[in-house]
Design an enzyme around this catalytic site. Structure first.
Site, PDB file in Angstrom:
ATOM      1  N   HIS A 112      30.799  -7.359  29.120  1.00 55.25           N
ATOM      2  CA  HIS A 112      30.544  -6.974  30.843  1.00 55.25           C
ATOM      3  C   HIS A 112      29.049  -7.837  30.473  1.00 55.25           C
ATOM      4  CE1 HIS A 112      27.779  -3.810  27.758  1.00 55.25           C
ATOM      5  NE2 HIS A 112      26.442  -4.375  28.409  1.00 55.25           N
TER       6      HIS A 112
HETATM    7  P1  TYD Z   1      29.536   1.074  27.079  1.00 57.67           P
HETATM    8  O1  TYD Z   1      28.378   0.840  27.731  1.00 57.67           O
HETATM    9  O2  TYD Z   1      30.390   1.156  26.637  1.00 57.67           O
HETATM   10  O3  TYD Z   1      28.515   0.645  25.382  1.00 57.67           O
HETATM   11  P2  TYD Z   1      29.297  -1.265  24.848  1.00 57.67           P
HETATM   12  O4  TYD Z   1      29.008  -2.062  26.549  1.00 57.67           O
HETATM   13  O5  TYD Z   1      27.789  -1.151  24.471  1.00 57.67           O
HETATM   14  O6  TYD Z   1      30.586  -1.203  24.310  1.00 57.67           O
HETATM   15  O7  TYD Z   1      28.277   2.528  26.195  1.00 57.67           O
HETATM   16  C1  TYD Z   1      28.706   3.468  26.280  1.00 57.67           C
HETATM   17  C2  TYD Z   1      27.913   4.655  26.922  1.00 57.67           C
HETATM   18  O8  TYD Z   1      26.147   4.888  26.660  1.00 57.67           O
HETATM   19  C3  TYD Z   1      27.872   4.800  28.077  1.00 57.67           C
HETATM   20  O9  TYD Z   1      28.637   5.920  28.613  1.00 57.67           O
HETATM   21  C4  TYD Z   1      27.110   4.790  28.560  1.00 57.67           C
HETATM   22  C5  TYD Z   1      25.992   5.380  27.654  1.00 57.67           C
HETATM   23  N1  TYD Z   1      24.452   3.987  27.656  1.00 57.67           N
HETATM   24  C6  TYD Z   1      23.965   5.306  28.412  1.00 57.67           C
HETATM   25  O10 TYD Z   1      23.820   6.472  28.682  1.00 57.67           O
HETATM   26  N2  TYD Z   1      22.467   4.110  28.101  1.00 57.67           N
HETATM   27  C7  TYD Z   1      22.124   3.139  27.113  1.00 57.67           C
HETATM   28  O11 TYD Z   1      21.402   2.997  27.349  1.00 57.67           O
HETATM   29  C8  TYD Z   1      23.595   2.480  26.921  1.00 57.67           C
HETATM   30  C9  TYD Z   1      23.212   0.801  26.299  1.00 57.67           C
HETATM   31  C10 TYD Z   1      24.483   3.104  27.056  1.00 57.67           C
END
Ligand code: TYD
Length: 134
Positions: free
Chosen positions: A49
């Site tokens: 992303h």
């Molecule tokens: P995700 O966006 O999939 O992580 P990455 O892009 O780093 O692989 O995040 C995993 C889960 O955690 C998703 O359900 C969103 C949640 N999340 C939060 O609630 N708060 C946060 O600050 C972050 C980074 C993720």
């Protein structure tokens, strides 16, 4: 694309290491959120992303992992393996994280609280958005 790092001073001594992150000292934004990625399974690739507004710094506190950074024109891979080296993840940079060692502890400092509407999770949408602003 410029890869930007912040060198984090080690205030360690014979007892061990100590590093500090301070808003508007070595971190040039409000630190409204910190989160950690750890226990990552072998072969996992995550991220995929870009953020519209969010500024972040990535620090690997233990182990190592790699980042792919993409500004819509250039792609670069960077390995992080030291707690004294922070990597800026600027807004509108597509990023993916990979090659996590089993013991990798990745700390992220973020300028805003979590906001799903700040995410661009579709690469074509990201690419169209950065290239129409050039
Ligand atoms: P995700 O966006 O999939 O992580 P990455 O892009 O780093 O692989 O995040 C995993 C889960 O955690 C998703 O359900 C969103 C949640 N999340 C939060 O609630 N708060 C946060 O600050 C972050 C980074 C993720």
């Amino acid at each position: 694309m410029q890869i930007r790092y912040v060198n984090i001073a080690d205030h360690g001594d014979e007892r061990g290491s100590l590093i500090v992150f301070e808003q508007y000292k070595n971190v040039p934004f409000d630190i409204k959120r910190t989160y950690c990625v750890y226990g990552t399974k072998l072969g996992v690739r995550r991220g995929f992303h870009a953020h519209k507004e969010l500024n972040q710094i990535a620090i690997v506190l233990h182990g190592s992992c790699s980042f792919l950074l993409d500004d819509g024109v250039t792609r670069k891979n960077v390995e992080l393996n030291s707690p004294t080296q922070g990597l800026f993840i600027d807004p509108m940079i597509w990023h993916e994280m990979f090659d996590f060692t089993h013991d990798c502890v990745l700390l992220m400092l973020a300028s805003e609280v979590y906001d799903e509407s700040d995410y661009i999770r579709n690469y074509d949408e990201f690419s169209a958005s950065v290239n129409c602003n050039k």
